[in-house]
Design an enzyme around this catalytic site. Structure first.
Site: not given
Ligand code: NAD
Length: 413
Positions: A121, A127, A130, A133, A228
């Site tokens: 990702r 992207q 993905d 997402s 993450y």
């Molecule tokens: P995820 O589903 O793994 O988690 C959701 C959120 O829960 C995260 O923001 C995480 O920090 C939070 N979390 C975990 N433990 C926690 C706690 N104890 N208390 C409060 N919050 C907590 O996350 P996701 O939606 O799959 O995405 C994670 C990351 O990946 C993000 O930074 C997103 O921007 C990034 N991402 C990047 C790309 C890219 O670079 N192209 C694409 C998709 C996602």
């Protein structure tokens, strides 16, 4: 190459892997599309629309017999595996880390298994593929709609001759893809939104779309690998919990989306916090699965009302409840991946290329994805064409993320 789109048979699944609008680019690249009769009905894509888009609609037996690549949403059921034949490729949300045994069965059948949820990702060129997402976006939106439906008051501020309704206060826990969409949706409905995450970079993201970021007195930075979060230590958890309980008790609606790759979702809404909530409050636990969830009292797939009148929802497969949009996004992701993996109208798997190395799980009768081979106790990447160690290490799956997008990743970022 003949690409086959079967009807999904998982109960409750209404998505389809390719929609008529997504066929043009594939056909231009020399691919022929076969669609099972009725495959798109759950998402309002009728056979006639596929035919108008140039696909051939045919019964399931003919579809599996004719297709060189079968594209699906959910993992194949045993009856679907039985239909696959050696040399055929299967592309879908296969969740190999959740079910490595399935990969072994597909390898034994000589099927090339390609998992969309294993897309790296963090690669910007990946992207458009993905799917985690795209489906998390849908789930975050739908979670708020469900909360609004279950909530006995207005979300927006309303001033009428019959009185004034104050806006609902909403707390979003976890500011990832689903959380950001939940914030945006709750704001559009007029709620006052607070949001919390353990990754400090999320503060600005939440504020930029109108949420107030909850800063706890015990500052925790739990930024992990690839964007993450990491799991909190017991001390961090205890400090976080005491302060979060106060915030939870002060709001009307909680949308919980927090995940930690490869771990059980963190409990952020305890039974004690639920007891302190006002009657009529609503919690939507998007992280709930058989492994547990973000809310201590939620039951995966069920809606409960507690003794103090709090409604706790733990919905299953939210993207399938918005099947038209979910299928459109999914199909776009699928088409992009297929175009990436083909050359001159045929599958061309260059295992030296990063995206291909991540998504190809089985090939030539073997499990070639190192992380999955290691789980199965086989020599990692022992198969021809495999790249030991080439697959990006990423988040292991949790059943909850699977529920959110009906999927889960081998790699991520
Ligand atoms: P995820 O589903 O793994 O988690 C959701 C959120 O829960 C995260 O923001 C995480 O920090 C939070 N979390 C975990 N433990 C926690 C706690 N104890 N208390 C409060 N919050 C907590 O996350 P996701 O939606 O799959 O995405 C994670 C990351 O990946 C993000 O930074 C997103 O921007 C990034 N991402 C990047 C790309 C890219 O670079 N192209 C694409 C998709 C996602």
């Amino acid at each position: 190459m003949k690409v086959g789109v079967p009807r999904e048979i998982t109960p409750g699944e209404r998505r389809v892997a390719l929609v008529p609008d997504a066929l043009g680019r594939l056909q231009k690249a020399g691919h022929e599309i076969l669609v099972e009769t009725g495959a798109g009905l759950g998402s309002c894509h009728h056979d006639a629309a596929y035919e108008r888009a140039g696909a051939t609609v045919l019964p399931v037996d003919a579809l599996y017999a004719g297709a060189e690549v079968v594209v699906k949403v959910d993992r194949p059921a045993p009856a679907e595996i039985d239909r696959l034949r050696p040399g055929q490729a299967l592309v879908g949300l296969l969740q190999p880390l959740l079910d490595p045994g399935l990969m072994e069965r597909l390898a034994a059948r000589g099927v090339t298994a390609i998992s969309l949820d294993a897309i790296p990702r963090t690669l910007s060129r990946a992207q458009s593929m993905d799917v985690l997402s795209s489906q998390a976006n849908i789930a975050g939106y739908k979670a708020v709609i469900l909360a609004a439906e279950a909530f006995g008051r207005f979300f927006p501020l309303l001033t009428t001759a019959a009185g004034t309704a104050r806006p609902a206060s909403c707390l979003v826990l976890g500011i990832g893809v689903a959380g950001l969409q939940a914030i945006g949706t709750a704001r559009r409905l007029g709620a006052v939104v607070k949001a919390y995450d353990v990754r400090p970079e999320t503060k600005e993201q939440a504020q930029s779309i109108g949420a107030q970021f909850v800063t706890l007195r015990t500052a925790i930075d739990a930024t992990g690998a690839g964007g993450y979060a990491r799991e909190l230590t017991p001390e961090e958890r205890a400090a976080q919990q005491a302060e979060l309980n106060e915030v939870v008790a002060s709001v009307d609606v909680v949308i919980a989306t927090a995940q930690v790759p490869g771990r059980r979702p963190p409990v952020l809404v305890t039974a004690e916090a639920v007891r302190a909530m006002k009657p009529g409050s609503v919690v939507v636990d998007m992280a709930a699965s058989a492994l547990g969830g973000n809310c201590e009292v939620s039951q995966a797939g069920q809606t409960l009302v507690t003794d103090n009148g709090v409604t706790i929802l733990a919905p299953d497969n939210l993207p399938a409840t918005l099947p038209i949009s979910a299928s459109q996004f999914y199909a776009r992701n699928m088409a992009e991946l297929l175009l990436h993996l083909t050359r001159d109208g045929a599958l061309h798997l260059d295992m030296d290329e990063e995206i291909t190395a991540a998504v190809v799980i089985t090939r030539d009768g073997r499990v070639v994805q190192p992380a999955i081979a290691a789980l199965l106790g086989a020599a990692p990447g022992a198969g021809p064409g495999s790249q030991p160690g080439a697959a990006p290490s990423g988040p292991a799956p949790t059943a909850a993320r699977a529920r959110r997008g009906r999927s889960h990743g081998v790699a991520g970022g």
